[in-house]
Enzyme design. Structure first.
Site, PDB file in Angstrom:
ATOM      1  N   GLU A   1      25.822   1.997 -23.583  1.00  0.00           N
ATOM      2  CA  GLU A   1      24.930   2.658 -22.627  1.00  0.00           C
ATOM      3  C   GLU A   1      23.503   2.302 -23.022  1.00  0.00           C
ATOM      4  O   GLU A   1      23.109   2.467 -24.178  1.00  0.00           O
ATOM      5  CB  GLU A   1      25.125   4.172 -22.678  1.00  0.00           C
ATOM      6  CG  GLU A   1      24.183   4.917 -21.750  1.00  0.00           C
ATOM      7  CD  GLU A   1      24.126   6.402 -22.038  1.00  0.00           C
ATOM      8  OE1 GLU A   1      23.839   7.170 -21.096  1.00  0.00           O
ATOM      9  OE2 GLU A   1      24.349   6.804 -23.196  1.00  0.00           O
TER      10      GLU A   1
ATOM     11  N   ASP B   1      26.871   5.112 -27.597  1.00  0.00           N
ATOM     12  CA  ASP B   1      25.994   5.955 -26.794  1.00  0.00           C
ATOM     13  C   ASP B   1      24.529   5.561 -26.952  1.00  0.00           C
ATOM     14  O   ASP B   1      24.048   5.343 -28.064  1.00  0.00           O
ATOM     15  CB  ASP B   1      26.185   7.415 -27.221  1.00  0.00           C
ATOM     16  CG  ASP B   1      25.247   8.365 -26.520  1.00  0.00           C
ATOM     17  OD1 ASP B   1      25.396   8.551 -25.303  1.00  0.00           O
ATOM     18  OD2 ASP B   1      24.345   8.912 -27.192  1.00  0.00           O
TER      19      ASP B   1
ATOM     20  N   ASP C   1      22.579   1.641 -12.683  1.00  0.00           N
ATOM     21  CA  ASP C   1      22.031   1.220 -11.387  1.00  0.00           C
ATOM     22  C   ASP C   1      23.043   1.398 -10.264  1.00  0.00           C
ATOM     23  O   ASP C   1      22.715   1.866  -9.170  1.00  0.00           O
ATOM     24  CB  ASP C   1      21.580  -0.242 -11.440  1.00  0.00           C
ATOM     25  CG  ASP C   1      20.193  -0.406 -12.044  1.00  0.00           C
ATOM     26  OD1 ASP C   1      19.598   0.606 -12.444  1.00  0.00           O
ATOM     27  OD2 ASP C   1      19.710  -1.552 -12.111  1.00  0.00           O
TER      28      ASP C   1
ATOM     29  N   HIS D   1      25.614   3.446 -10.156  1.00  0.00           N
ATOM     30  CA  HIS D   1      25.776   4.875  -9.895  1.00  0.00           C
ATOM     31  C   HIS D   1      24.620   5.432  -9.081  1.00  0.00           C
ATOM     32  O   HIS D   1      24.813   6.162  -8.106  1.00  0.00           O
ATOM     33  CB  HIS D   1      25.895   5.670 -11.198  1.00  0.00           C
ATOM     34  CG  HIS D   1      25.780   7.153 -10.970  1.00  0.00           C
ATOM     35  ND1 HIS D   1      24.568   7.818 -10.976  1.00  0.00           N
ATOM     36  CD2 HIS D   1      26.726   8.082 -10.681  1.00  0.00           C
ATOM     37  CE1 HIS D   1      24.770   9.095 -10.705  1.00  0.00           C
ATOM     38  NE2 HIS D   1      26.073   9.290 -10.529  1.00  0.00           N
TER      39      HIS D   1
ATOM     40  N   GLN E   1      26.028  12.310 -15.496  1.00  0.00           N
ATOM     41  CA  GLN E   1      25.524  12.439 -14.135  1.00  0.00           C
ATOM     42  C   GLN E   1      26.009  13.726 -13.470  1.00  0.00           C
ATOM     43  O   GLN E   1      25.409  14.177 -12.490  1.00  0.00           O
ATOM     44  CB  GLN E   1      25.923  11.214 -13.310  1.00  0.00           C
ATOM     45  CG  GLN E   1      25.495   9.890 -13.920  1.00  0.00           C
ATOM     46  CD  GLN E   1      23.988   9.813 -14.171  1.00  0.00           C
ATOM     47  OE1 GLN E   1      23.190  10.499 -13.542  1.00  0.00           O
ATOM     48  NE2 GLN E   1      23.586   8.964 -15.112  1.00  0.00           N
ATOM     49  N   ILE E   2      27.055  14.315 -13.990  1.00  0.00           N
ATOM     50  CA  ILE E   2      27.483  15.631 -13.517  1.00  0.00           C
ATOM     51  C   ILE E   2      26.845  16.718 -14.374  1.00  0.00           C
ATOM     52  O   ILE E   2      26.155  17.608 -13.887  1.00  0.00           O
ATOM     53  CB  ILE E   2      29.020  15.768 -13.573  1.00  0.00           C
ATOM     54  CG1 ILE E   2      29.699  14.694 -12.730  1.00  0.00           C
ATOM     55  CG2 ILE E   2      29.451  17.161 -13.106  1.00  0.00           C
ATOM     56  CD1 ILE E   2      31.209  14.633 -12.910  1.00  0.00           C
ATOM     57  N   GLY E   3      27.060  16.638 -15.670  1.00  0.00           N
ATOM     58  CA  GLY E   3      26.661  17.710 -16.571  1.00  0.00           C
ATOM     59  C   GLY E   3      25.173  17.890 -16.744  1.00  0.00           C
ATOM     60  O   GLY E   3      24.718  18.972 -17.127  1.00  0.00           O
TER      61      GLY E   3
ATOM     62  N   ARG F   1      32.678   3.290 -27.156  1.00  0.00           N
ATOM     63  CA  ARG F   1      31.482   3.301 -26.326  1.00  0.00           C
ATOM     64  C   ARG F   1      30.328   3.708 -27.222  1.00  0.00           C
ATOM     65  O   ARG F   1      30.345   4.770 -27.843  1.00  0.00           O
ATOM     66  CB  ARG F   1      31.607   4.293 -25.171  1.00  0.00           C
ATOM     67  CG  ARG F   1      30.286   4.481 -24.393  1.00  0.00           C
ATOM     68  CD  ARG F   1      30.342   5.721 -23.529  1.00  0.00           C
ATOM     69  NE  ARG F   1      29.120   5.931 -22.755  1.00  0.00           N
ATOM     70  CZ  ARG F   1      28.136   6.762 -23.111  1.00  0.00           C
ATOM     71  NH1 ARG F   1      28.203   7.441 -24.238  1.00  0.00           N
ATOM     72  NH2 ARG F   1      27.080   6.917 -22.342  1.00  0.00           N
TER      73      ARG F   1
END
Length: 627
Positions: free
Chosen positions: A305, A270, A332, A334, A403-405, A268
């Protein structure tokens, strides 16, 4: 590369290379007046210095037998500063210590013939090595592989492991990009993990960062200021000088090194939108082309990303194969799910309408929400048309590390949304034809936070802590300085510890039930949906949205003319289906999944209950809405 049947190595431009009479050490430092090889003693302390010679291209080299495999070395600059190898494969200590000479062929693989899995089979499980288990190591991950396989995951995606300063961090502050962090188990531990995963049929992906280096331990500028463009600024400092061939080689060969020497199945990339490349050929294009050329016989995949919603890098060829990148992380999708589930609308969530599901339906049917439309938050047009791409060109998620951290307290969606809406979202994620990604613990409804954490000290530690808190000053909840002080200190060990998964909760009935639900969904995905994803026609999606703004239908024409329909009602009130969706047409298809349990029965009578989702497979498209 090597021809040995169960040993793999990749010969890079940077870093040491074993030769018949010892090892060759290399360092690109075109403007350095002098570079010496520092040879370490038994205590990994510099004990001997050997002068290196420079060629016309700016490479300093030396061949010597003074450093044995397992021995330590570094480079001494003219001013006396001793630095580790920027392409170190192993460190004697932290990022400031000497590097260790390794033999890349020492590990003997038990799965040398593993060739990966086709892209359409991918179900990602993103995890952070340090917090996935109490051990916080590659070995700890290995102990949980059977659980992940039984759940229905097919690929683990490991957050960056390149060595950064300290032992705690997300990994995006890496400075030694060829060196698996010693706190996790180093290069040998990582190879054992990947080998064990492959023996169970699991693919393994690695998150890599090519847009910046971390703030502590990056010595490149000390001996090669040419590695950076001081006049091009990024959020992390000067831009990386990708117009310099050795710099470009450093990154592209890094990708090939992970894929060949460690047998990763994919990477992935980044935040590729933050790569400041001044050349005519984007780094991502050259890197992806090199990957496709180097590994024609393996299933090797790249994901990216990028908040620009570009599509040129995920285009497909004549036989529907990815030409460069296999899939783009779809923020989008999410954001639409998150806004509908939480009613939040600050920051980038302001671009998504909390009172309508039309954006969610559009994303599911055609890829991005923003395909050239004006973004109110960014105040510009964003994106490119994406409706021609197959659904598998997008990686969807309802949670991930960012999106959490990046929330002040690291709350998960489990704590922010109602159970029914969350379970609707889970079904949509797992059974839609896009590539799904789950974040560690999501499969059982983990409620432990995943916070932002680092291991910096002194002035840097103070700056990170205060910078973190100041970032939230624009949010209504944190306008008060007193309230901002409640935001966890990233450098406190407690912030790291509270982010560790609690595996004991799996014994609780509610967590066991959630895990069973996810397992059932992923089983249906592999048996019913995946076989129809390899060859999907262009413009395969269509959608229709209810006037009440809470319900919608999405349909995808998949392989062999099969059509997958998703009926979703995310509101509280029942939805009476429009006239073009009659019971006779619906009944002609086959039920794939129904949540709540009686939702399909009600659907066939013309009404979809509140907070419900139904997937059905048929032979013709029933949706008449506009694309």
């Amino acid at each position: 590369m090597t021809s040995e049947p169960n040993a793999f190595a990749f010969d890079t431009s940077w870093g040491p290379r074993l030769i018949s009479n010892g090892a060759e050490f290399r360092l690109w430092a075109p403007s350095a007046p002098s570079i010496e090889l520092a040879v370490g003693d038994e205590d990994a302390k510099p004990a001997e210095f050997l002068q290196m010679t420079k060629d016309e291209a700016g490479w300093w080299r030396i061949e010597t037998d003074r450093v044995k495999v397992g021995g330590t070395y570094g480079f001494r600059l003219k001013d006396g500063l001793i630095v580790p190898d920027p392409a170190s494969r192993r460190q004697a200590g932290d990022v400031h210590s000497l590097s260790v000479l390794t033999d890349p062929k020492a590990y003997r693989w038990t799965t040398p013939n593993w060739n990966g899995r086709p892209w359409e089979e991918t179900v990602f499980y993103e995890l952070h090595t340090g917090t996935f288990t109490p051990d916080g190591t590659f070995e700890g991950i290995e102990e949980k592989l059977d659980f992940l396989v039984a759940t229905g995951l097919t690929a683990i995606e490991i957050m960056p492991v390149a060595q950064f300063m300290g032992d705690r961090g997300w990994g995006y502050d890496g400075v030694l990009l060829y060196c698996p962090h010693r706190a996790y188990g180093g290069d040998e531990g990582l190879k054992r993990l990947i080998d064990a995963a492959h023996s169970r049929g699991l693919s393994v992906f690695l998150d890599v960062v090519y847009n910046h280096f971390g703030p502590d331990g990056n010595y490149l500028g000390a001996f090669a200021p040419e590695f950076f463009h001081e006049d091009i600024h990024t959020p992390w400092g000067p831009a990386i000088a990708y117009d310099e061939t050795p710099v470009r080689q450093f990154m592209i060969e890094n990708a090939l090194y992970w894929l060949e020497e460690f047998r990763f199945d994919g990477l992935r990339l980044d935040a590729i939108d933050s790569i400041q490349d001044t050349t005519d050929t984007p780094l991502v294009k050259e890197l992806a082309s090199a990957v496709r050329k180097t590994f024609p016989g393996r299933h090797v995949h790249l994901t990216t990303e990028d908040d620009r919603n570009i599509t040129w890098h995920v285009e497909r060829g004549e036989t529907d194969q990815p030409l460069l990148v296999s899939g783009e992380w779809n923020d989008d999708f999410h954001h639409t799910i998150h806004v509908l589930a939480t009613q939040e609308e600050e920051a980038y969530y302001g671009d998504y309408n909390r009172s309508s599901v039309s954006q969610l339906a559009k994303s599911l049917a055609t890829g991005f929400v923003y395909q050239g439309e004006h973004s109110p938050v960014r105040d510009k047009k964003v994106g490119s048309p994406s409706d021609h791409l197959p659904p598998t060109a997008f990686v969807n998620f309802i949670q991930n590390h960012d999106q959490i951290g990046n929330r002040a307290f690291g709350e998960r969606l489990t704590d922010l949304a109602s159970r029914r809406v969350l379970e609707c979202a889970q079904a949509i994620l797992c059974l839609s034809p896009q590539i799904p990604l789950l974040y560690m613990g999501e499969e059982w409804g983990e409620t432990h936070p995943f916070c932002f954490f680092t291991d910096f000290h002194g002035e840097l530690g103070d700056a990170v802590r205060e910078g973190r808190r100041s970032e939230f000053s624009k949010f209504k909840a944190f306008r008060s300085e007193r309230l901002r002080e409640l935001i966890p200190d990233p450098n406190a060990e407690a912030t790291f510890r509270v982010s560790t998964l609690d595996w004991a909760v799996l014994e609780r009935p509610n967590r066991e039930m959630r895990h069973s639900q996810v397992t059932e969904l992923l089983k249906k995905r592999q048996e019913i949906v995946v076989p129809l994803l390899k060859h999907v026609p262009k413009n395969c999606g269509a959608y229709q949205v209810a006037e009440n703004g809470h319900a919608f239908v999405v349909a995808w024409t998949l392989q062999d003319g099969k059509v997958l329909h998703l009926f979703a009602n995310l509101g509280d009130d029942p939805w009476s289906l429009p006239g073009n969706l009659n019971a006779e047409d619906l009944a002609a298809g086959e039920l794939v999944h129904s949540y709540q349990g009686d939702a399909d029965e009600s659907l066939l009578k013309g009404t979809l209950p509140g907070s419900s989702v139904v997937f059905r497979m048929g032979d013709r498209m029933l949706v008449k809405g506009d694309l």
